[in-house]
Scaffold this motif. Structure first.
Motif, PDB file in Angstrom:
ATOM      1  N   TRP A 137      19.839 -88.720  -9.765  1.00  0.00           N
ATOM      2  CA  TRP A 137      18.790 -88.777  -8.755  1.00  0.00           C
ATOM      3  C   TRP A 137      18.225 -90.193  -8.566  1.00  0.00           C
ATOM      4  CZ3 TRP A 137      17.204 -85.940  -4.876  1.00  0.00           C
ATOM      5  CH2 TRP A 137      15.958 -86.191  -4.309  1.00  0.00           C
ATOM      6  N   HIS A 138      17.974 -90.883  -9.662  1.00  0.00           N
ATOM      7  CA  HIS A 138      17.278 -92.178  -9.580  1.00  0.00           C
ATOM      8  C   HIS A 138      18.207 -93.385  -9.440  1.00  0.00           C
ATOM      9  CE1 HIS A 138      13.355 -90.427 -10.382  1.00  0.00           C
ATOM     10  NE2 HIS A 138      13.861 -89.764 -11.400  1.00  0.00           N
ATOM     11  N   ILE A 139      19.443 -93.271  -9.915  1.00  0.00           N
ATOM     12  CA  ILE A 139      20.317 -94.443  -9.941  1.00  0.00           C
ATOM     13  C   ILE A 139      21.570 -94.276  -9.078  1.00  0.00           C
ATOM     14  CG2 ILE A 139      21.749 -95.912 -11.425  1.00  0.00           C
ATOM     15  CD1 ILE A 139      19.778 -95.333 -13.697  1.00  0.00           C
ATOM     16  N   GLN A 181      18.722 -87.040 -14.136  1.00  0.00           N
ATOM     17  CA  GLN A 181      17.834 -88.163 -13.820  1.00  0.00           C
ATOM     18  C   GLN A 181      18.631 -89.373 -13.349  1.00  0.00           C
ATOM     19  OE1 GLN A 181      15.846 -88.378 -17.639  1.00  0.00           O
ATOM     20  NE2 GLN A 181      13.951 -87.485 -16.790  1.00  0.00           N
TER      21      GLN A 181
END
Length: 217
Positions: free
Chosen positions: A135-137, A132
């Motif tokens: 992917w997000h940061i 996560q």
């Protein structure tokens, strides 16, 4: 003496435009595929999965050090011997995507390494998994840093499509050769037109990169 009138007839310009569209088609398919595959490989190299990442890195380095023309010839002449028959268009796309993905993988790996490791630690502190956080940061920050080298590599990809004239891909370069083969006086005007065509497409890519970089800033 050059012959502009004979070189730039409606039939010749139409013929060359068809080659330009083939160049754009090959380039766009190759860009999308190489970006996706190269990003996946780059992430796997960055993650340093025991044994697997090391093996993948070795294979990737081998591909990066092969001549692109050899890969194009292999995809067109060797694949049929292995039972894989592809039209010249898709043979070119496969070869370019395969080669450029190896280059892009190194850019992605380098971009991920440039992001502060503290980003993962901060994400973990709020309960995010490593996937996560990646992917997000981390990936969004990495891609912002990677835009200039990525665009430079993709511009090289567009220029490299001209190598496929060696397997008779009817791209802009090949069709230009066919036109000035009619008359040696066409060589200069046709080559200048080809120069303008490649410049136009690559300049558009550069402007797109500038736009994306400003939006992500």
């Amino acid at each position: 003496m050059t012959n502009l009138t004979g070189a730039f007839t409606a039939d010749n310009l139409s013929y060359l435009f068809g080659g330009f569209m083939t160049t754009i088609g090959v380039s766009l398919f190759s860009i999308v595929i190489s970006l996706v595959v190269g990003s996946i490989i780059g992430i796997l190299l960055f993650e340093k999965i025991p044994y697997f990442s090391s093996l993948l890195g070795t294979l990737n380095n081998i591909v990066r050090n092969l001549p692109l023309l050899l890969i194009i010839f292999f995809s067109y002449f060797a694949f049929p011997e292995l039972g894989i028959r592809l039209p010249v268009f898709w043979s070119t796309v496969c070869a370019l995507s395969f080669f450029e993905a190896s280059m892009i993988a190194e850019i992605v790996r380098g971009g991920l390494k440039a992001v502060d490791v503290g980003q993962f630690e901060g994400a973990a502190s709020v309960g995010m998994t490593r996937a996560q956080a990646l992917w997000h940061i981390v990936l969004p920050q990495a891609y912002q840093k990677m835009i200039p080298p990525l665009i430079s590599q993709l511009i090289s990809l567009v220029k490299d499509t001209s190598l496929a004239s060696g397997i008779v891909l009817a791209d802009l370069t090949y069709r230009g050769q066919m036109v000035y083969a009619q008359d040696s006086r066409y060589i200069v005007p046709i080559l200048l037109l080809l120069t303008f065509g490649y410049f136009l497409f690559n300049h558009a890519l550069s402007k797109l990169a500038d736009y994306c970089q400003k939006r992500l800033a």
